[in-house]
Design a protein around this motif. Structure first.
Motif, short mmCIF file in Angstrom:
data_model
loop_
_atom_site.label_atom_id
_atom_site.label_comp_id
_atom_site.label_asym_id
_atom_site.label_seq_id
_atom_site.Cartn_x
_atom_site.Cartn_y
_atom_site.Cartn_z
N VAL A 63 -38.24 -51.15 0.33
CA VAL A 63 -38.38 -50.78 -1.28
C VAL A 63 -37.80 -49.40 -1.33
CG1 VAL A 63 -40.25 -50.04 -2.86
CG2 VAL A 63 -40.64 -52.10 -1.37
N GLU A 64 -38.01 -48.59 -0.43
CA GLU A 64 -37.12 -47.03 -0.87
C GLU A 64 -35.68 -47.43 -0.84
OE1 GLU A 64 -38.86 -44.40 -1.48
OE2 GLU A 64 -36.95 -43.69 -1.93
N ARG A 75 -34.95 -48.86 -4.17
CA ARG A 75 -34.89 -47.35 -5.24
C ARG A 75 -33.56 -46.89 -5.20
NH1 ARG A 75 -40.60 -46.52 -3.98
NH2 ARG A 75 -41.36 -48.08 -5.31
N ASP A 76 -33.07 -46.57 -4.01
CA ASP A 76 -31.76 -45.71 -3.80
C ASP A 76 -30.81 -46.66 -4.59
OD1 ASP A 76 -33.12 -43.73 -2.38
OD2 ASP A 76 -32.27 -44.77 -0.59
N ALA A 104 -30.98 -48.89 -6.70
CA ALA A 104 -31.24 -49.05 -8.26
C ALA A 104 -30.58 -47.71 -8.87
CB ALA A 104 -32.63 -49.31 -8.44
N ARG A 105 -31.16 -46.52 -8.31
CA ARG A 105 -30.76 -45.34 -8.94
C ARG A 105 -29.11 -45.24 -9.01
NH1 ARG A 105 -32.68 -41.89 -5.23
NH2 ARG A 105 -34.75 -42.64 -5.60
N SER A 147 -32.25 -52.23 -12.38
CA SER A 147 -33.26 -52.45 -11.28
C SER A 147 -34.07 -53.54 -11.71
CB SER A 147 -33.93 -51.27 -10.61
OG SER A 147 -34.74 -50.75 -11.98
N PRO A 201 -37.95 -54.01 -10.44
CA PRO A 201 -38.97 -53.17 -9.77
C PRO A 201 -39.90 -54.37 -9.11
CG PRO A 201 -39.45 -52.73 -11.99
CD PRO A 201 -38.17 -53.47 -11.93
#
Ligand code: AMP
Ligand code: ZN
Ligand code: FE
Ligand code: FE
Length: 293
Positions: A273-274, A277-278, A280-281, A286, A288
């Motif tokens: 998941v982390e 997130r990276d 997506a950034r 993204s 979620p």
């Protein structure tokens, strides 16, 4: 925490609706479930609604039909934005290939004296966005030609069977990049499954895919025996890849694959998941996780 990161609904070749899939996961005491239909996100909306209602964390994903060195490879893509044009385009191409394959398969069956109408298969497939051989297999079961899906693959639809027809699959290396650009993460599904017989997914091959953005490999899967799992776990450790475990649930369509029969370690899930997130950034897009309220 009970986490299962690979399941199918009847939007591809599972036999439960996305809402039933979620409810079954709750019955199986799951905390986190990923819906990963073949080549389509058509089940996401219904699964999301059901997950919010049932209090289950839902990871929206899909299992993309890819090819590497001429062999089929399934790529689990988690949390990508499905409206990212290159991803949407590639999925459309794969679904077109699935649709074109159906009449060709039925022609081959007719050649060997088995008469099935396309409309019969489409009726059996019901709400499926991704038509597949399992739906033809179900038609063969209905006709009484075979007793279950597995037998249909063994006798007719498998890659060496008389009714096998090739279809389009996306180039794996490019698809890993597309998933990242869509803000998602990639995990190779069942890399050394039973019929695995090529070298491109050995440690060296997986290292090269990691350099292209691959995040993990599915280690705990019913198609991997204990030794295979140990070896793959070692490779994942060497390459710092996330290790996942999942059921590859297909409802009644696959025996011995019930939800939760293999699990993903919570720490590995947190890493995945982390990484999403990276991604997506960086991508600025993204999808979620759907968190239980
Ligand atoms: P297709 O997507 O049309 O190429 O069909 C392949 C899919 O059929 C796989 O992704 C599995 O979900 C399913 N499948 C493959 N082999 C079998 C089998 N022996 N029994 C039941 N389902 C199978
Ligand atoms: Zn399937
Ligand atoms: Fe698969
Ligand atoms: Fe699958």
């Amino acid at each position: 925490m009970r986490i299962d990161l690979h399941t199918h609904s009847d939007r591809s070749d599972g036999t439960t609706s996305p809402a039933e899939l979620v409810r079954h996961a709750v019955e199986r005491r799951m905390d986190v479930l990923a819906i990963t239909d073949h080549d389509t996100t058509a089940g996401w909306a219904q699964a999301t609604e059901a997950a919010l209602e049932a209090g289950l964390t839902l990871v929206r994903g899909l299992e993309v039909s890819c090819k590497l060195a001429g062999h089929g490879v399934h790529l689990l893509a988690y949390l990508p934005d499905p409206t990212y044009e290159p991803l949407a385009h590639e999925l459309e191409r794969i679904l077109d290939g699935r649709n074109a394959r159906l009449p060709a398969t039925l022609d081959k069956l007719r050649d060997i004296g088995i008469d099935i109408e396309e409309s019969d298969v489409r009726r059996i497939a019901g709400d499926a966005a991704a038509m597949g051989r399992p739906h033809v297999a179900d038609a063969l079961v209905d006709l009484g030609v075979v007793e279950h899906r597995g037998q249909a693959f063994d006798s007719y639809l498998g890659s060496r069977g008389p009714a096998y027809v090739h279809r389009y699959a996306a180039p794996l290396e490019a698809m890993i990049g597309v998933v990242a650009e869509a803000g998602g993460v990639s995990v190779i599904a069942h890399p050394w499954a039973k019929r695995h017989n090529f070298d491109a997914l050995d440690e060296e091959g997986l290292a090269a895919l990691k350099d292209l953005g691959l995040s993990g490999i599915e280690v705990d899967h019913q198609d991997h025996d204990a030794r295979t799992r140990d070896t793959l776990r070692g490779i994942a450790r060497n390459l710092d890849l996330v290790v996942t475990g999942s059921s590859d649930f297909h409802g009644d369509g696959k025996v011995d694959h019930d939800i939760g029969c293999n699990l993903t370690d919570p720490e590995e899930y947190a890493r995945l998941v982390e990484l999403a997130r990276d991604a997506a950034r960086v991508a600025g897009r993204s999808t979620p996780e759907v968190l239980a309220p």
